[in-house]
Design an enzyme around this catalytic site. Structure first.
Site, PDB file in Angstrom:
ATOM      1  N   PHE A 181      13.425 -35.307  50.158  1.00  0.00           N
ATOM      2  CA  PHE A 181      13.484 -33.952  50.687  1.00  0.00           C
ATOM      3  C   PHE A 181      14.318 -33.070  49.754  1.00  0.00           C
ATOM      4  O   PHE A 181      15.058 -33.562  48.903  1.00  0.00           O
ATOM      5  CB  PHE A 181      14.079 -33.966  52.103  1.00  0.00           C
ATOM      6  CG  PHE A 181      14.076 -32.636  52.793  1.00  0.00           C
ATOM      7  CD1 PHE A 181      12.877 -31.982  53.070  1.00  0.00           C
ATOM      8  CD2 PHE A 181      15.262 -32.027  53.178  1.00  0.00           C
ATOM      9  CE1 PHE A 181      12.866 -30.752  53.714  1.00  0.00           C
ATOM     10  CE2 PHE A 181      15.261 -30.796  53.814  1.00  0.00           C
ATOM     11  CZ  PHE A 181      14.068 -30.151  54.081  1.00  0.00           C
ATOM     12  N   ASN A 183      17.037 -31.422  49.727  1.00  0.00           N
ATOM     13  CA  ASN A 183      18.485 -31.524  49.531  1.00  0.00           C
ATOM     14  C   ASN A 183      18.972 -32.948  49.273  1.00  0.00           C
ATOM     15  O   ASN A 183      20.179 -33.200  49.284  1.00  0.00           O
ATOM     16  CB  ASN A 183      19.227 -30.939  50.739  1.00  0.00           C
ATOM     17  CG  ASN A 183      18.920 -31.680  52.038  1.00  0.00           C
ATOM     18  OD1 ASN A 183      18.229 -32.696  52.037  1.00  0.00           O
ATOM     19  ND2 ASN A 183      19.414 -31.160  53.149  1.00  0.00           N
ATOM     20  N   LYS A 184      18.035 -33.868  49.011  1.00  0.00           N
ATOM     21  CA  LYS A 184      18.435 -35.253  48.767  1.00  0.00           C
ATOM     22  C   LYS A 184      18.801 -35.477  47.296  1.00  0.00           C
ATOM     23  O   LYS A 184      18.566 -34.626  46.444  1.00  0.00           O
ATOM     24  CB  LYS A 184      17.306 -36.206  49.170  1.00  0.00           C
ATOM     25  CG  LYS A 184      17.017 -36.227  50.664  1.00  0.00           C
ATOM     26  CD  LYS A 184      18.205 -36.733  51.454  1.00  0.00           C
ATOM     27  CE  LYS A 184      17.881 -37.043  52.917  1.00  0.00           C
ATOM     28  NZ  LYS A 184      17.571 -35.842  53.703  1.00  0.00           N
ATOM     29  N   ASN A 185      19.371 -36.650  46.993  1.00  0.00           N
ATOM     30  CA  ASN A 185      19.742 -36.982  45.608  1.00  0.00           C
ATOM     31  C   ASN A 185      18.538 -36.902  44.669  1.00  0.00           C
ATOM     32  O   ASN A 185      18.650 -36.486  43.522  1.00  0.00           O
ATOM     33  CB  ASN A 185      20.338 -38.390  45.534  1.00  0.00           C
ATOM     34  CG  ASN A 185      21.603 -38.535  46.346  1.00  0.00           C
ATOM     35  OD1 ASN A 185      21.544 -38.874  47.524  1.00  0.00           O
ATOM     36  ND2 ASN A 185      22.749 -38.276  45.747  1.00  0.00           N
TER      37      ASN A 185
END
Length: 376
Positions: A181, A183-185
């Site tokens: 997604f 905002n993930k790493n």
């Protein structure tokens, strides 16, 4: 509101843009060669036999639960301190989520001892979510699963390349699920991955993610097949080559990004020592290499009204924060299932997520912590 320091920073540059343009010009944008390359690279990164690209982590969880044999009426032990998708995917099958409390305020992961206490004759599986990328007590959880013949699914959406005793998170249970997604790493906007070493699980997931079909359009376009069968009712949970192209670029950046996050966390821990009487800093004693997806703190001797007031004061100083997470069992759709999780409830009322990303400077972190001090 425009923040001086946002909660997260997207790690994109011209390389992602170039990857998208090249994919469009290839004239193949749905699931195809870049998805295959992405899956191969991710499997190598984690040291697993199979990696299967998915449209997102929620669909990954759904197919993971199906692939390990969870059925309608089964009970699945899971955390309430997680994003709602962890439980939603259990409900897709008609199974029952059984919410389990966390270890303590220093470890926000699901408690192994409380998992065992929650087991009934209907229990079929355990779902762990590695909070912020920090590992659950997987030795204890896997021992409990073996003792009671339960399946283990890892929701590793926070933990790409995070480790537990030398093993990558997501590779310890039977199936691991990851999120890409925004905002993930690893960010592709939407997207996810399932990993496993079980060939039977991998075969079923690949079939289920594409309508239960025996071959896909890319295989037929290459001349490897001209027809297909539908062996069970499946879903359209495929990833596309455009997002896969972005993921491949993101994989190349991941290790450096995580190394920088480790240093950011060290700076935070140093600056926060003066607030030890006011806050818990979960996982402060962790020695494993982890993704540091987010940086949570928990206010001491507090309540939800105080926490919200503290956040408002921090925001007024120009620092964006968040809450991870509203407890799942408190949502209207989940109240009928009940839960006895007092520590989870305290955390969900008093947790504040501070900004965490690789480009944060020492000056930024000092400003964030000073804003927190003043706001408390």
């Amino acid at each position: 509101m425009s923040y001086k320091i946002p909660l997260f920073d997207l790690n994109f540059d011209e390389r992602e843009e170039k990857a998208i343009v090249e994919t469009i010009r290839s004239n193949w944008i749905s699931i195809g060669p870049r998805c295959e390359e992405m899956e191969r690279i991710f499997a190598e990164m984690l040291g697993v036999k199979y990696a299967i690209g998915m449209s997102n982590c929620t669909t990954a969880l759904h197919l993971a639960y199906l692939a390990v044999g969870i059925e309608e009426g089964d009970e699945v032990i899971c955390p309430s301190l997680s994003f709602v998708a962890t439980a939603n995917a259990i409900r897709y099958i008609g199974a029952k989520p059984v919410f389990c409390d966390i270890e303590n305020y220093d470890d926000l992961n699901i408690s192994a001892a409380r998992i065992e206490a929650a087991i009934t004759p209907k229990t079929k599986a355990i779902v762990v979510m590695h909070f912020a990328g920090f590992p659950c007590d997987m030795d204890a959880i896997m021992a409990i699963a073996a003792k009671h013949n339960l399946r283990v699914v890892e929701d590793a959406c926070h933990g790409p390349l995070s480790e537990y005793k030398g093993k990558k998170l997501g590779t310890i249970g039977e199936v691991g699920c990851f999120s890409f997604f925004s905002n993930k790493n690893i960010s592709t906007g939407e997207g996810g991955m399932i990993v496993t070493n079980d060939e039977q699980v991998a075969r079923r997931v690949k079939s289920l993610r594409s309508h239960g079909m025996t071959t896909m359009s890319y295989q037929r376009a290459k001349g490897h097949a001209t027809s297909y069968d539908v062996v069970e009712v499946g879903y359209n949970y495929r990833m596309d080559d455009m997002r896969a192209a972005i993921a491949i670029v993101q994989f190349g950046k991941l290790q450096e990004d995580l190394n920088k996050r480790v240093k950011v966390r060290e700076l935070y821990l140093t600056e926060l020592k003066s607030l030890e009487d006011k806050i818990y800093v979960p996982f402060a004693g962790n020695t494993e290499f982890v993704s540091n997806y987010i940086f949570p703190i928990v206010l001491k001797n507090s309540d939800v009204e105080n926490r919200d007031n503290v956040r408002e004061r921090i925001h007024a100083k120009g620092v964006q924060t968040s809450v991870h997470y509203p407890a799942i069992h408190r949502f209207s759709a989940y109240k009928p299932f009940g839960a006895n999780v007092p520590m989870t409830e305290y955390v969900t009322d008093n947790e504040i997520t501070l900004p965490m990303y690789a480009s944060l400077s020492g000056e930024d972190i000092k400003f964030i912590v000073d804003s927190l001090k003043d706001s408390i």
